[in-house]
Design a protein around this motif. Sequence first.
Motif, PDB file in Angstrom:
ATOM      1  N   ARG A  51      23.622  13.411   4.635  1.00 46.27           N
ATOM      2  CA  ARG A  51      23.928  13.419   3.194  1.00 46.27           C
ATOM      3  C   ARG A  51      23.799  12.018   2.615  1.00 46.27           C
ATOM      4  NH1 ARG A  51      28.004  17.141   4.980  1.00 46.27           N
ATOM      5  NH2 ARG A  51      29.567  15.475   5.089  1.00 46.27           N
ATOM      6  N   LEU A  52      24.331  11.056   3.324  1.00 46.14           N
ATOM      7  CA  LEU A  52      24.271   9.671   2.861  1.00 46.14           C
ATOM      8  C   LEU A  52      22.832   9.202   2.725  1.00 46.14           C
ATOM      9  CD1 LEU A  52      25.732   6.942   2.276  1.00 46.14           C
ATOM     10  CD2 LEU A  52      25.612   6.498   4.745  1.00 46.14           C
ATOM     11  N   LEU A  53      22.003   9.522   3.710  1.00 49.54           N
ATOM     12  CA  LEU A  53      20.615   9.062   3.695  1.00 49.54           C
ATOM     13  C   LEU A  53      19.838   9.690   2.543  1.00 49.54           C
ATOM     14  CD1 LEU A  53      18.314   7.468   4.884  1.00 49.54           C
ATOM     15  CD2 LEU A  53      17.921   9.338   6.511  1.00 49.54           C
ATOM     16  N   LEU A  64      17.198   4.775   7.425  1.00 48.42           N
ATOM     17  CA  LEU A  64      15.884   4.948   6.813  1.00 48.42           C
ATOM     18  C   LEU A  64      14.821   4.179   7.590  1.00 48.42           C
ATOM     19  CD1 LEU A  64      14.024   5.949   4.579  1.00 48.42           C
ATOM     20  CD2 LEU A  64      14.770   4.007   3.171  1.00 48.42           C
ATOM     21  N   ALA A  65      15.134   2.952   7.977  1.00 48.47           N
ATOM     22  CA  ALA A  65      14.176   2.174   8.768  1.00 48.47           C
ATOM     23  C   ALA A  65      13.854   2.887  10.074  1.00 48.47           C
ATOM     24  CB  ALA A  65      14.744   0.781   9.044  1.00 48.47           C
ATOM     25  N   GLY A 108      29.058  -0.495  -0.258  1.00 46.75           N
ATOM     26  CA  GLY A 108      28.008  -1.417   0.144  1.00 46.75           C
ATOM     27  C   GLY A 108      27.698  -1.319   1.631  1.00 46.75           C
ATOM     28  N   LEU A 109      28.743  -1.164   2.454  1.00 49.34           N
ATOM     29  CA  LEU A 109      28.532  -1.017   3.896  1.00 49.34           C
ATOM     30  C   LEU A 109      27.804   0.287   4.207  1.00 49.34           C
ATOM     31  CD1 LEU A 109      31.996  -2.274   5.204  1.00 49.34           C
ATOM     32  CD2 LEU A 109      29.802  -3.470   5.325  1.00 49.34           C
ATOM     33  N   LEU A 110      28.138   1.354   3.488  1.00 42.82           N
ATOM     34  CA  LEU A 110      27.437   2.619   3.688  1.00 42.82           C
ATOM     35  C   LEU A 110      25.963   2.498   3.302  1.00 42.82           C
ATOM     36  CD1 LEU A 110      30.125   5.136   2.387  1.00 42.82           C
ATOM     37  CD2 LEU A 110      29.399   4.795   4.753  1.00 42.82           C
ATOM     38  N   ALA A 111      25.689   1.741   2.256  1.00 45.26           N
ATOM     39  CA  ALA A 111      24.293   1.529   1.864  1.00 45.26           C
ATOM     40  C   ALA A 111      23.535   0.795   2.958  1.00 45.26           C
ATOM     41  CB  ALA A 111      24.224   0.754   0.550  1.00 45.26           C
ATOM     42  N   GLU A 112      24.197  -0.173   3.615  1.00 44.16           N
ATOM     43  CA  GLU A 112      23.558  -0.862   4.733  1.00 44.16           C
ATOM     44  C   GLU A 112      23.265   0.112   5.874  1.00 44.16           C
ATOM     45  OE1 GLU A 112      25.539  -4.371   6.080  1.00 44.16           O
ATOM     46  OE2 GLU A 112      25.868  -5.142   4.053  1.00 44.16           O
TER      47      GLU A 112
END
Length: 429
Positions: free
Chosen positions: A260-262, A236-237, A226-230
């Motif tokens: 990679r995460l993005l 992205l913003a 969840g923290l990585l998604a934040e």
Amino acid sequence: MPLQAMIDDALAHTAPGRCVWVALSGGLDSSLLLALAVDACRRHPRPLRALHVHHGLQAAADDFEGHCRVLCERLGVALRVTRVEVDRVNGQGLEGAAREARYAAFLRHVAAGESLWLAQHRDDQAETLMLAALRGSGVRGLAAMPAERDWQGRRLLRPLLDIPRARLEADAARRGLAWTEDPSNAECDQDRNYLRHAILPRLAERWPQAGRSLSRSAALCGEADGLLAELAGLDLAGLGGDPGRLSLDGLSRLSAPRRRLLVRHCCERLGLSLPPARRLESLLAQLGARVDAGVRVAWRGGEARVWRGHLYLLAPMQALPSTWEIEWDERGPLVTPFGRSTTALVGPGGGSETDDLRLRATPRRGGERLRLAGRGRRDLKRLLQELEVPPWRRERLVVVWSGNAPVAVLDPVDEQWLVLSEGWRASPP
């Protein structure tokens, strides 16, 4: 916490008047979950239905359905049975293919705004975590199964996820509840069954709290995910907020793990399947290619393109069949292999002089020239370049002809008229 209290907490995630669905296989876990849901929905009124997915993968499948019908009749719950075809050759393995078919069935029957309850328990969670670790999964895979999440407009919950199977068996026995046993669960040739029967019991002999500890590790991985998604959302913003179009310059300023995460985060936002690790590495390695290099990396359920300084993430592209051609009355919607257009065309006569006009629609083949107001005849290829239409969109365009003259160009996927000849305009059909 008592089981019923946990079910009441889960019920709070469903607004009054909204339906709760229980995925009912007929086994111990789902049969008990349905009985608990019945009690909860009597105390806190909610519509309740059961959904049984008939995979047809083994001879006992009809017995599972029969048990579900008897149980639902006894509990007074409406049951919906849906039969699915499992694609055995899609490269996911039998378990993965069955899961995909099952979730597709869930999506068809559970309406947006409703809740779907699944009956996985703590032992299932431990198995899932270990399978993910053995596959070399990252944090997302090690998070195993979330207790709750939003899923395509539905609320998906696993109210029993922190309860060991032994406790569920005791509660079912106390209730005098009957259930069916899937004979394939005893076959250790399946990885999950091998862990269940040969590995986890031995771990529990040495570490009695192994199941609880593995479940706790999965929960911590879920928190980290969840923290990585934040973090990915912040990145992205910073790149403009469009998950389908990422600046290469912006990506180059991120570390490789964040890139990679993005990309994975954006694929999720777009509803695309995630690229396998090797495909993702291949894509990121090509981001420095020349603008005209035609970079394209595809995987099952998605693809990526590089064009004019941006990385585009999109669903797999489908070209129009080269032989496709239809006649069309411009007053109605244009029907293409991609669907129906939401706008029609009005010709130079404003509709009155073209009542009997028959148009023709074909794929774009190259060399078309359209007459534009104030500009004369212009080559379609140059017009599309001026409009900055990406090359892959150009491959699927529909050209509308009046006689031998092209008069309009439609992107049938985006339902957008890109070019209209002098005197022609789009209008509701």
